[in-house]
Enzyme design. Structure first.
Site, PDB file in Angstrom:
ATOM      1  N   CYS A  99      16.291  93.241  10.255  1.00 53.51           N
ATOM      2  CA  CYS A  99      15.843  94.051   9.118  1.00 53.51           C
ATOM      3  C   CYS A  99      14.401  93.712   8.776  1.00 53.51           C
ATOM      4  O   CYS A  99      13.686  94.528   8.208  1.00 53.51           O
ATOM      5  CB  CYS A  99      16.748  93.815   7.917  1.00 53.51           C
ATOM      6  SG  CYS A  99      16.919  92.070   7.536  1.00 53.51           S
ATOM      7  N   GLU A 118      13.898 102.991  10.974  1.00 53.84           N
ATOM      8  CA  GLU A 118      13.996 101.649  11.553  1.00 53.84           C
ATOM      9  C   GLU A 118      14.186 101.805  13.063  1.00 53.84           C
ATOM     10  O   GLU A 118      15.141 102.457  13.491  1.00 53.84           O
ATOM     11  CB  GLU A 118      15.262 100.971  11.020  1.00 53.84           C
ATOM     12  CG  GLU A 118      15.078 100.105   9.827  1.00 53.84           C
ATOM     13  CD  GLU A 118      16.333  99.285   9.539  1.00 53.84           C
ATOM     14  OE1 GLU A 118      17.399  99.898   9.313  1.00 53.84           O
ATOM     15  OE2 GLU A 118      16.242  98.062   9.521  1.00 53.84           O
ATOM     16  N   LYS A 175      34.267  90.503   5.862  1.00 55.89           N
ATOM     17  CA  LYS A 175      34.530  91.487   6.919  1.00 55.89           C
ATOM     18  C   LYS A 175      33.296  91.572   7.813  1.00 55.89           C
ATOM     19  O   LYS A 175      32.294  92.188   7.444  1.00 55.89           O
ATOM     20  CB  LYS A 175      34.812  92.870   6.313  1.00 55.89           C
ATOM     21  CG  LYS A 175      35.365  93.837   7.347  1.00 55.89           C
ATOM     22  CD  LYS A 175      35.044  95.281   7.056  1.00 55.89           C
ATOM     23  CE  LYS A 175      33.648  95.664   7.417  1.00 55.89           C
ATOM     24  NZ  LYS A 175      33.298  95.514   8.844  1.00 55.89           N
ATOM     25  N   PRO A 176      33.370  90.957   9.000  1.00 55.19           N
ATOM     26  CA  PRO A 176      32.230  91.064   9.917  1.00 55.19           C
ATOM     27  C   PRO A 176      32.220  92.430  10.585  1.00 55.19           C
ATOM     28  O   PRO A 176      33.188  93.191  10.494  1.00 55.19           O
ATOM     29  CB  PRO A 176      32.513  89.959  10.943  1.00 55.19           C
ATOM     30  CG  PRO A 176      33.999  89.805  10.943  1.00 55.19           C
ATOM     31  CD  PRO A 176      34.471  90.147   9.554  1.00 55.19           C
ATOM     32  N   ALA A 177      31.131  92.750  11.270  1.00 58.61           N
ATOM     33  CA  ALA A 177      31.046  94.014  12.003  1.00 58.61           C
ATOM     34  C   ALA A 177      32.009  93.986  13.189  1.00 58.61           C
ATOM     35  O   ALA A 177      32.219  92.935  13.807  1.00 58.61           O
ATOM     36  CB  ALA A 177      29.623  94.238  12.488  1.00 58.61           C
ATOM     37  N   GLU A 223      21.769  93.997   0.692  1.00 63.45           N
ATOM     38  CA  GLU A 223      20.664  93.638   1.601  1.00 63.45           C
ATOM     39  C   GLU A 223      20.611  94.742   2.648  1.00 63.45           C
ATOM     40  O   GLU A 223      21.422  94.763   3.581  1.00 63.45           O
ATOM     41  CB  GLU A 223      20.937  92.281   2.259  1.00 63.45           C
ATOM     42  CG  GLU A 223      20.981  91.117   1.286  1.00 63.45           C
ATOM     43  CD  GLU A 223      19.611  90.710   0.770  1.00 63.45           C
ATOM     44  OE1 GLU A 223      18.597  91.173   1.331  1.00 63.45           O
ATOM     45  OE2 GLU A 223      19.564  89.947  -0.194  1.00 63.45           O
ATOM     46  N   LEU A 224      19.681  95.659   2.492  1.00 61.15           N
ATOM     47  CA  LEU A 224      19.734  96.894   3.290  1.00 61.15           C
ATOM     48  C   LEU A 224      18.598  96.955   4.317  1.00 61.15           C
ATOM     49  O   LEU A 224      18.011  95.950   4.676  1.00 61.15           O
ATOM     50  CB  LEU A 224      19.732  98.095   2.335  1.00 61.15           C
ATOM     51  CG  LEU A 224      20.798  98.011   1.228  1.00 61.15           C
ATOM     52  CD1 LEU A 224      20.719  99.227   0.311  1.00 61.15           C
ATOM     53  CD2 LEU A 224      22.191  97.882   1.803  1.00 61.15           C
ATOM     54  N   ASN A 276      23.808  91.959  13.590  1.00 63.16           N
ATOM     55  CA  ASN A 276      22.590  91.467  14.240  1.00 63.16           C
ATOM     56  C   ASN A 276      22.365  89.961  14.117  1.00 63.16           C
ATOM     57  O   ASN A 276      21.765  89.356  15.012  1.00 63.16           O
ATOM     58  CB  ASN A 276      21.354  92.275  13.789  1.00 63.16           C
ATOM     59  CG  ASN A 276      21.114  92.213  12.305  1.00 63.16           C
ATOM     60  OD1 ASN A 276      21.984  91.812  11.527  1.00 63.16           O
ATOM     61  ND2 ASN A 276      19.927  92.617  11.895  1.00 63.16           N
ATOM     62  N   ARG A 315      24.970  83.114   4.710  1.00 65.78           N
ATOM     63  CA  ARG A 315      24.098  83.441   3.574  1.00 65.78           C
ATOM     64  C   ARG A 315      24.907  84.001   2.403  1.00 65.78           C
ATOM     65  O   ARG A 315      24.443  84.017   1.272  1.00 65.78           O
ATOM     66  CB  ARG A 315      23.053  84.453   4.059  1.00 65.78           C
ATOM     67  CG  ARG A 315      21.760  84.410   3.330  1.00 65.78           C
ATOM     68  CD  ARG A 315      20.673  85.118   4.088  1.00 65.78           C
ATOM     69  NE  ARG A 315      20.768  86.551   4.004  1.00 65.78           N
ATOM     70  CZ  ARG A 315      19.836  87.385   4.486  1.00 65.78           C
ATOM     71  NH1 ARG A 315      18.775  86.902   5.094  1.00 65.78           N
ATOM     72  NH2 ARG A 315      19.975  88.672   4.387  1.00 65.78           N
TER      73      ARG A 315
END
Ligand code: NAP
Length: 491
Positions: free
Chosen positions: A293, A390, A183-185, A259-260, A160, A168
């Site tokens: 998030c 969410e 590892k990116p999405a 970080e969820l 996102n 970060r």
């Protein structure tokens, strides 16, 4: 802009970045990356195998000692150089994020600013890793406390915020002297690949940062997490995946940062400045097309102003333009894929079936791309799925309350605890809510809280640890305590 989409995409690496070299995958497979506003493939890149993942650990482990002993000033200057390069290429990174993720270009530019600040901030923090020295209470010794790099770190990021979620983690790891595998999405790998190239140009030594892109994230990640050379796992993503990774990390007793997910309450009291509350609500809800998030998930509004608030929000929502993020004036781009549209729509239809009132929107947008209408629902019935899950889409849900105790109970009625927003003019009430709302962050009369200089993170099922602020670098540092005898020999 002085470059075309095709030129930019051609410049983005399509290979894995391991040990300072751009290498093909050993899997022989590839990943197609899509533009969610058209559903068309924009680039095809390497799809890492398990073996590639271990090669990345090899590379990170090999240079850990030299990178960890590199002068903090040198580490900081590389980050500062990367910050400067990012400013020069801000338009490129913004467009790249819009193409692979769909957010409006103006927001993508905002993310370049936000994401870049982590480079500047942690470049400055690199030279401020302090320790302490003191006399023990007995007077018989001297206590030294120092901080050392944790070691090779595995950084897993979501789709996102393709740049900011990477910087970060990468910036504090580099600042602390840790090497890393990122590892990116699968859905948005291009920004990370392009950013790795920028770090290369900024002078980051080979092996300090390695990038693997994969369509089999679980299969490729598990052996990395189990590798004894790895010392740290930092993850941003959903709570269910976070739980799985925490279990895996326990085998190797890794330091973890999690970080969820979030389910942010946005509480509006009857004494709030309603203009400011509506402005804050638009930011808290519609930034990133609701796919943050920190997105306000539940608007909890005092019964005396709930109708007025709903009417004003609906009027503002009806002015939002839907379209491809690259087009002028677009505020609502596509959701990340059709699955996200289906999920948002199912939550909306469930809420309506249970008795909520639909004030605007409420359906997908036909034609190409994964678009969902910005939507406002009021009078949500307690127990509706939309209050528990969410939404991750452009949907405002309004419930009303009668007094402060009820507002607090509603706000805290969630397994999540990332951020809350409160609008009130009553200072004492604001202070009470700081202590009574169970969230790691709060926006008090503001709708966005993120800042590189602040500790970002949640409580409860929203995670463990903090990113950003002076706290952020400590996620990548171990504390070492040393005792030495009294140098005066016990005088
Ligand atoms: P996700 O499905 O949990 O995926 C996040 C990352 O984990 C992706 O890189 C994904 O790769 C990877 N992944 C998935 N399963 C894995 C496994 N078994 N082993 C290793 N890696 C795995 O979350 P998302 O849909 O990308 O992101 C949205 C979620 O992130 C939301 O819940 C949102 O609230 C949360 N989020 C939290 C923060 C925060 O700071 N608290 C910030 C942004 C987003 P693939 O997708 O390629 O499989």
């Amino acid at each position: 802009m002085t470059f075309s989409e095709a030129d930019l995409l051609a410049r983005v690496p399509d290979k894995l970045f391991i040990g300072g070299a751009w290498v093909p995958s050993t899997s022989g497979r590839s990943i197609d990356v899509y533009d969610p506003s058209t559903g068309l493939v924009i680039k095809t890149i390497a799809d890492a195998s398990v073996e590639d993942g271990i090669r990345a650990v090899d590379a990170a482990a090999e240079v850990q000692a030299s990178w960890g002993s590199t002068a903090p000033r040198v580490r900081g200057e590389i980050l500062r150089g990367a910050f400067d390069l990012l400013q020069e290429r801000a338009d490129e990174f913004a467009l790249l994020m819009t193409l692979e993720m769909g957010k409006p270009l103006a927001e993508a530019r905002g993310e370049v600013t936000y994401g870049g600040e982590f480079l500047r901030w942690f470049g400055e923090e690199a030279v401020r890793i302090s320790g302490r020295y003191g006399v023990n209470p007995e007077g018989s010794g001297r206590m030294i406390v120092t901080h050392l790099p944790v070691g090779p770190s595995f950084l897993i990021t979501p789709w996102n915020f393709p740049l900011a979620m990477a910087t970060r983690k990468i910036a504090p790891a580099i600042a602390a002297g840790c090497t890393a595998i990122v590892k990116p999405a699968e859905l948005t790998p291009l920004t990370t690949l392009y950013f790795a190239r920028l770090l290369e140009e900024a002078g980051l030594p080979a092996g300090v940062l390695n990038v693997i892109t994969t369509s089999t994230s679980g299969e490729v990640s598990a052996p990395i997490i189990a590798d004894k050379r790895l010392r740290k796992l930092s993850f941003t993503g959903s709570t269910p995946v976070g739980r799985t990774l925490l279990k895996q990390a326990s085998e190797n007793v890794l330091r973890t940062s999690m970080e969820l997910g979030g389910n942010a309450p946005f509480v509006v009291f009857d004494d709030a400045d309603l203009d400011k509350a509506v402005d804050g609500a638009m930011l808290a809800k519609f930034r990133n097309i609701g796919q943050a998030c920190t997105a306000a998930n539940r608007f909890i509004v005092h019964e005396s102003v709930a109708d007025e608030f709903a009417a004003r929000i609906t009027a503002r929502v009806n002015e939002l333009t839907i379209g491809r993020g690259t087009d002028d004036g677009v505020a609502i781009g596509p959701l990340i894929n059709d699955g996200a549209v289906d999920k948002a729509d199912a939550l909306v239809q469930d809420a309506i079936a249970r008795g909520a009132t639909l004030l605007t929107g409420g359906s997908r947008v036909d034609g190409g791309g994964s678009f969902y209408q910005p939507t406002v629902l009021s009078g949500i019935v307690p127990g509706s799925d939309i209050l528990r899950e969410e939404i991750f889409g452009p949907v405002v849900t309004i419930v009303s309350f009668t007094d402060e105790a009820e507002a607090v109970a509603l706000a805290n009625d969630t397994e999540y605890g990332l951020v809350s927003y409160v609008f009130t003019r009553d200072l004492a009430r604001g202070q009470r809510l700081i202590e009574s709302l169970a969230t790691g962050m709060m926006g008090l009369n503001v709708g966005v809280v993120s800042n590189a200089a602040a500790p970002f993170g949640g409580v409860k099922q929203s995670g463990i640890g903090r990113e950003g602020g002076s706290e952020g670098i400590h996620e990548y540092l171990e504390t070492k305590y040393v005792l030495t005898p009294d140098p005066f020999g016990g005088r």
